[in-house]
Design a protein around this motif. Structure first.
Motif, short mmCIF file in Angstrom:
data_model
loop_
_atom_site.label_atom_id
_atom_site.label_comp_id
_atom_site.label_asym_id
_atom_site.label_seq_id
_atom_site.Cartn_x
_atom_site.Cartn_y
_atom_site.Cartn_z
N SER A 134 13.02 0.74 7.98
CA SER A 134 12.21 -0.48 7.84
C SER A 134 11.10 -0.50 8.89
CB SER A 134 13.09 -1.72 7.97
OG SER A 134 13.75 -1.75 9.22
N GLN A 135 11.33 0.13 10.06
CA GLN A 135 10.32 0.17 11.09
C GLN A 135 9.14 1.03 10.67
OE1 GLN A 135 10.19 -1.70 13.96
NE2 GLN A 135 8.09 -0.90 13.92
N PHE A 136 9.43 2.11 9.93
CA PHE A 136 8.35 2.96 9.40
C PHE A 136 7.48 2.15 8.45
CE2 PHE A 136 7.39 7.29 7.16
CZ PHE A 136 6.10 7.23 7.67
N ASP A 137 8.13 1.37 7.58
CA ASP A 137 7.37 0.50 6.67
C ASP A 137 6.52 -0.50 7.46
OD1 ASP A 137 8.29 1.58 4.26
OD2 ASP A 137 10.10 0.36 4.29
N MET A 160 0.83 -1.21 0.00
CA MET A 160 0.00 0.00 0.00
C MET A 160 0.86 1.26 0.00
SD MET A 160 -2.96 1.09 2.72
CE MET A 160 -4.07 -0.24 2.29
N ALA A 161 2.02 1.19 0.66
CA ALA A 161 2.88 2.36 0.76
C ALA A 161 4.23 2.11 0.10
CB ALA A 161 3.10 2.72 2.23
N ASP A 162 4.93 3.19 -0.32
CA ASP A 162 6.26 3.07 -0.88
C ASP A 162 7.25 2.69 0.21
OD1 ASP A 162 5.27 3.89 -3.35
OD2 ASP A 162 5.58 6.01 -2.87
N LYS A 163 8.40 2.12 -0.21
CA LYS A 163 9.42 1.73 0.74
C LYS A 163 10.14 2.97 1.28
CE LYS A 163 9.08 -2.77 0.65
NZ LYS A 163 8.76 -3.53 1.88
N HIS A 164 10.57 2.89 2.55
CA HIS A 164 11.26 4.00 3.19
C HIS A 164 12.62 3.54 3.68
CE1 HIS A 164 6.93 4.92 3.54
NE2 HIS A 164 7.31 6.16 3.32
N LEU A 165 13.46 4.51 4.01
CA LEU A 165 14.78 4.18 4.56
C LEU A 165 14.63 3.45 5.88
CD1 LEU A 165 16.74 7.48 3.78
CD2 LEU A 165 16.86 5.29 2.58
#
Length: 234
Positions: free
Chosen positions: A8-11, A1-6
């Protein structure tokens, strides 16, 4: 649903709250399906389950909103991530309200069930619009999961079909009640059920609009259908 982020916990945080949202959506779909099934044979056991499930939805709504607040406080998201979290929060609210409408349907069924005139009114349009509403909600959640603006735009256009069935039932219901005033009480209960189904379709449409908002960054809630489709497809 969301783009990958730097991070990994945010993802992981985004994926978790998204998963909770879709689980809530699945419960609402099941709740509406059960309410429509109860309408077929006035099954009061199913009615009771629909009403009980609404309490579960309230708990899920509070949990998801708390998760969103925690993510915003910790991650301070911007741009599309912030729009996504806002859209999840608003979608959660619309799902809870759709669950409220399913509960209203169940309560009306419980009122109608002992009435002698309950089976004397043809409710074909209600059943058809109920199937449409379930389909719209499922498609809205699927579009949200995939952030598919094209599917969202098509869904919004299709919501008009539920409105047409509602208007057709109202016209028929007025005729029933004019011909036999004894059917007025039951007729008004059925009218309430039809209106609840129409509102479920509206909530599905709202969810589809949030998809366009997340992806395009444009608030399309008050645009015409033509303007909305141009925004979604452009």
């Amino acid at each position: 649903m969301a783009d990958k982020h730097l991070s990994s916990q945010f993802d992981a945080d985004l994926n978790l709250v998204s998963t909770k949202l879709l689980a809530m959506g699945g419960l609402v779909e099941s709740q509406i399906e059960s309410a429509m099934r109860a309408l077929e044979d006035f099954d009061l056991d199913i009615v009771a389950q629909v009403i009980e499930d609404e309490r579960k939805l309230n708990v899920m709504e509070v949990q998801i909103d708390q998760d969103i607040s925690n993510i915003i406080a910790r991650r301070q998201p911007a741009a599309r991530d912030l729009r996504l979290l806002m859209a999840i929060s608003k979608t959660t609210t619309n799902l809870e309200r759709a669950g409220d409408e399913a509960r209203k349907i169940a309560k009306r069924i419980r009122r109608i069930s002992p009435e002698a005139d309950a089976h004397s009114i043809n409710i074909t349009e209600i059943k058809l619009s109920g199937d449409m509403a379930i389909s719209l909600l499922h498609r809205a959640l699927d579009a949200f999961a995939r952030l598919d603006t094209i599917a969202a735009a098509h869904l919004i256009r299709d919501d008009e079909a539920i409105d047409e069935e509602f208007r057709a039932f109202v016209r028929k219901l007025v005729s029933y009640m004019m011909e036999d005033p004894r059917k007025i009480a039951v007729g008004l209960d059925y009218l309430s059920i039809a209106k609840a189904i129409e509102r479920i379709g509206d909530h599905a449409t709202n969810i589809a609009e949030f998809v366009i908002y997340v992806v395009k960054g444009t608030d399309v809630r008050h645009l015409s259908r033509e303007q909305l489709e141009r925004e979604a497809l452009g």
